[in-house]
Scaffold this active site. Structure first.
Site, PDB file in Angstrom:
ATOM      1  CG  LEU A  55      -4.392   4.956  -0.201  1.00 21.93           C
ATOM      2  CD1 LEU A  55      -4.462   4.790   1.309  1.00 21.93           C
ATOM      3  CD2 LEU A  55      -5.766   5.219  -0.778  1.00 21.93           C
ATOM      4  CB  VAL A  81      -0.967   0.004   1.209  1.00 29.00           C
ATOM      5  CG1 VAL A  81      -1.912   1.206   1.131  1.00 29.00           C
ATOM      6  CG2 VAL A  81      -1.786  -1.277   1.252  1.00 29.00           C
ATOM      7  N   PRO A  82       1.541   1.490  -1.153  1.00 32.04           N
ATOM      8  CG  PRO A  82       2.177   1.651  -3.395  1.00 32.04           C
ATOM      9  CD  PRO A  82       1.500   0.751  -2.405  1.00 32.04           C
ATOM     10  CG  HIS A  83       0.998   5.690   2.158  1.00 36.74           C
ATOM     11  ND1 HIS A  83       1.322   4.383   2.454  1.00 36.74           N
ATOM     12  CD2 HIS A  83       1.480   6.428   3.173  1.00 36.74           C
ATOM     13  CE1 HIS A  83       1.963   4.345   3.612  1.00 36.74           C
ATOM     14  NE2 HIS A  83       2.083   5.577   4.063  1.00 36.74           N
ATOM     15  CB  ALA A  84       3.137   9.797  -1.898  1.00 31.68           C
TER      16      ALA A  84
END
Length: 154
Positions: free
Chosen positions: A102, A64-67
């Site tokens: 996300l 779940v990469p997110h930035a």
């Protein structure tokens, strides 16, 4: 929170052809650029910066990469399913083939955290993961995230 509200059909990519974590994140950034209208390079840089703090690989083939990226007015998502899993430095050391990314506005605090929690909780389901891996179309993948929808791998 209904995860489907974060994810448009244009933000779902079903493809392989990557051989590294960086290439997988590049595919995520490219999908975000197309679906969300954010700058691809800025998205990739933000994802890589977050990964430098620690892997977003949750285990069981899921990341779940997110930035946070400027220019967004709400939390948005893209989903990428890879044909061939890639090494991702996940907590269980298993390679990743399901990436639910996300992207949040720079000032999104609680909203970003709620979205992360909802996605992480959903992706822990072995049944959902299997259906995501078996789904043949973008619409079938999106339907799996619609709250209270029957789970089917159309």
């Amino acid at each position: 929170m209904d995860i489907a509200d974060l994810l448009s059909s244009g933000g779902i990519v079903l493809r392989g052809g990557v051989s590294s974590k960086r290439q997988a994140l590049h595919t995520v950034a490219e999908a975000a650029s197309i679906a969300l209208g954010i700058d691809e390079g800025r998205a990739l840089d933000a994802l890589l910066e977050r990964e430098a703090l620690g892997s977003t690989g949750l285990g069981s083939g899921v990341a779940v990469p997110h930035a946070r990226v400027p220019g967004l007015d709400r939390v948005c998502a893209v989903f990428v399913r890879l044909d061939t899993p890639v090494a991702y430095e996940s907590v269980d050391d298993r390679p990743v083939d399901l990436l639910f990314a996300l992207f949040a506005p720079v000032n999104a605090g609680a909203e970003h955290l709620r979205a992360l929690a909802a996605v992480s909780r959903a992706m822990r389901s072995p049944q959902l993961r299997e259906h995501l891996r078996q789904a043949r179309t973008v619409d079938a993948v999106r339907a799996l995230f619609v709250k209270d929808a029957p789970v089917a791998a159309a």
